[in-house]
Structure formats: C-alpha cells, structure tokens
Motif scaffolding. Structure first.
Motif, PDB file in Angstrom:
ATOM      1  N   LEU A   1      35.952  27.876  38.034  1.00  0.00           N
ATOM      2  CA  LEU A   1      36.491  29.178  38.420  1.00  0.00           C
ATOM      3  C   LEU A   1      35.391  30.239  38.457  1.00  0.00           C
ATOM      4  O   LEU A   1      35.321  31.031  39.395  1.00  0.00           O
ATOM      5  CB  LEU A   1      37.604  29.596  37.463  1.00  0.00           C
ATOM      6  N   ARG A   2      34.512  30.228  37.464  1.00  0.00           N
ATOM      7  CA  ARG A   2      33.419  31.211  37.434  1.00  0.00           C
ATOM      8  C   ARG A   2      32.422  30.997  38.563  1.00  0.00           C
ATOM      9  O   ARG A   2      31.739  31.935  38.981  1.00  0.00           O
ATOM     10  CB  ARG A   2      32.693  31.155  36.083  1.00  0.00           C
ATOM     11  N   SER A   3      32.334  29.775  39.085  1.00  0.00           N
ATOM     12  CA  SER A   3      31.383  29.501  40.165  1.00  0.00           C
ATOM     13  C   SER A   3      31.829  30.053  41.513  1.00  0.00           C
ATOM     14  O   SER A   3      31.047  30.109  42.454  1.00  0.00           O
ATOM     15  CB  SER A   3      31.133  27.994  40.289  1.00  0.00           C
ATOM     16  N   VAL A   4      33.082  30.483  41.591  1.00  0.00           N
ATOM     17  CA  VAL A   4      33.639  31.035  42.825  1.00  0.00           C
ATOM     18  C   VAL A   4      33.607  32.557  42.725  1.00  0.00           C
ATOM     19  O   VAL A   4      33.987  33.115  41.691  1.00  0.00           O
ATOM     20  CB  VAL A   4      35.094  30.538  43.016  1.00  0.00           C
ATOM     21  N   PRO A   5      33.148  33.236  43.766  1.00  0.00           N
ATOM     22  CA  PRO A   5      33.147  34.703  43.732  1.00  0.00           C
ATOM     23  C   PRO A   5      34.547  35.240  43.397  1.00  0.00           C
ATOM     24  O   PRO A   5      35.553  34.688  43.845  1.00  0.00           O
ATOM     25  CB  PRO A   5      32.736  35.112  45.148  1.00  0.00           C
ATOM     26  N   GLU A   6      34.570  36.291  42.619  1.00  0.00           N
ATOM     27  CA  GLU A   6      35.844  36.835  42.136  1.00  0.00           C
ATOM     28  C   GLU A   6      36.829  37.124  43.259  1.00  0.00           C
ATOM     29  O   GLU A   6      38.026  36.874  43.122  1.00  0.00           O
ATOM     30  CB  GLU A   6      35.587  38.095  41.313  1.00  0.00           C
ATOM     31  N   ASN A   7      36.334  37.607  44.389  1.00  0.00           N
ATOM     32  CA  ASN A   7      37.231  37.937  45.496  1.00  0.00           C
ATOM     33  C   ASN A   7      37.759  36.694  46.226  1.00  0.00           C
ATOM     34  O   ASN A   7      38.578  36.818  47.125  1.00  0.00           O
ATOM     35  CB  ASN A   7      36.560  38.898  46.481  1.00  0.00           C
TER      36      ASN A   7
END
Length: 149
Positions: A37-43
C-alpha cells in the motif's frame, strides 16, 4: 466482477452513512500488506483497493462457476454463496491476517458487510440473460430471430 463492483457502490453509501469505517479490502492492504500500500502513490490507493476487491470478487465468481449447474440454477445459491464469502472473511481471513477488523465488536458494520455480500451473491446468482440466435426460421420464410436464454 460485476457483483464486486455492485458491492463497491453499496460500500460507498455505507461508508458515507458511517456504517463502515474501513472496508475489508482497505484493512487487508493497510494491515496485511502495508508495504504494498505504501508503495502506491496516495492518490492512487483507492484505485488499488478497488482493483484488489474486484480481483477477489472475480476469483470468487470463478470458483462459483465451478459449482454444478444444477446447484447454480437454484435461486438461493448465489445469495448463500455471497454470505459464505462474507463468513470466510469474517471467520478465516481477518483473524488469520490479525486484522483489527476481527477483534472489534461492531455489529452495525458486520450487518452492513453481510448485506453487501448478500448483494454480491444476488448479482452473481442471477447474471444477465444474453440473447442467442434462434435456430428455427420464423413462419413465412423470415430469418432467424434472437430470443433470451
């Protein structure tokens, strides 16, 4: 996947009404696979959550399709299957992953998730009927017509 998409729409309503704090796919990714999850940009995380949910729903739908046709033809099979998918998450997946979801008393949220899985099962058990070409010609020499399956 259409059943999972219908659930996604229902969940937006349930989250908006405050009946669900965090959806199961969000909990699985946030607590079970936080580095992913952290590896994906927040948006883009909402899209990841939805794709994960649709993938899980599509996989469960593929398993459903392996049930004998005689069993799938019964009107209760889809809804019962949807409830079994819910129970598998509540009693198996959530506790196995150690999700906080499994350790809180939250009856309203459980009822809401039960209902959206029931919706999944209804959609899964009653797919749209697709027209098939008729093999007989119409009286008077007309061409083949389409009729529902």
């Amino acid at each position: 996947m259409v059943g999972a998409m219908a659930m996604s729409g229902a969940r937006q309503l349930l989250v908006g009404l405050g009946l669900i704090d965090r959806t199961p796919p969000e909990a699985v990714l946030a607590e079970g696979a936080p580095s992913l999850l952290r590896s994906v940009p927040e948006n883009r995380r909402t899209a990841l959550v939805e794709l994960a949910h649709w993938g899980y729903g599509g996989t469960a739908g593929a398993v459903y399709s392996l049930l004998p046709a005689r069993l799938r033809s019964h009107s209760a099979t889809g809804p019962v299957y949807g409830i079994l998918v819910w129970a598998a998450f509540e009693l198996g997946v959530a506790p196995a992953l150690g999700l906080a979801h499994a350790h809180r008393s939250r009856p309203a949220e459980r009822v809401a998730l039960f209902c959206d899985h029931l919706l999944y099962g209804v959609v899964l058990g009653d797919p749209p009927k697709r027209p098939v070409p008729a093999h007989e010609e119409e009286e008077g020499g007309g061409s083949a017509t389409e009729r529902p399956v």
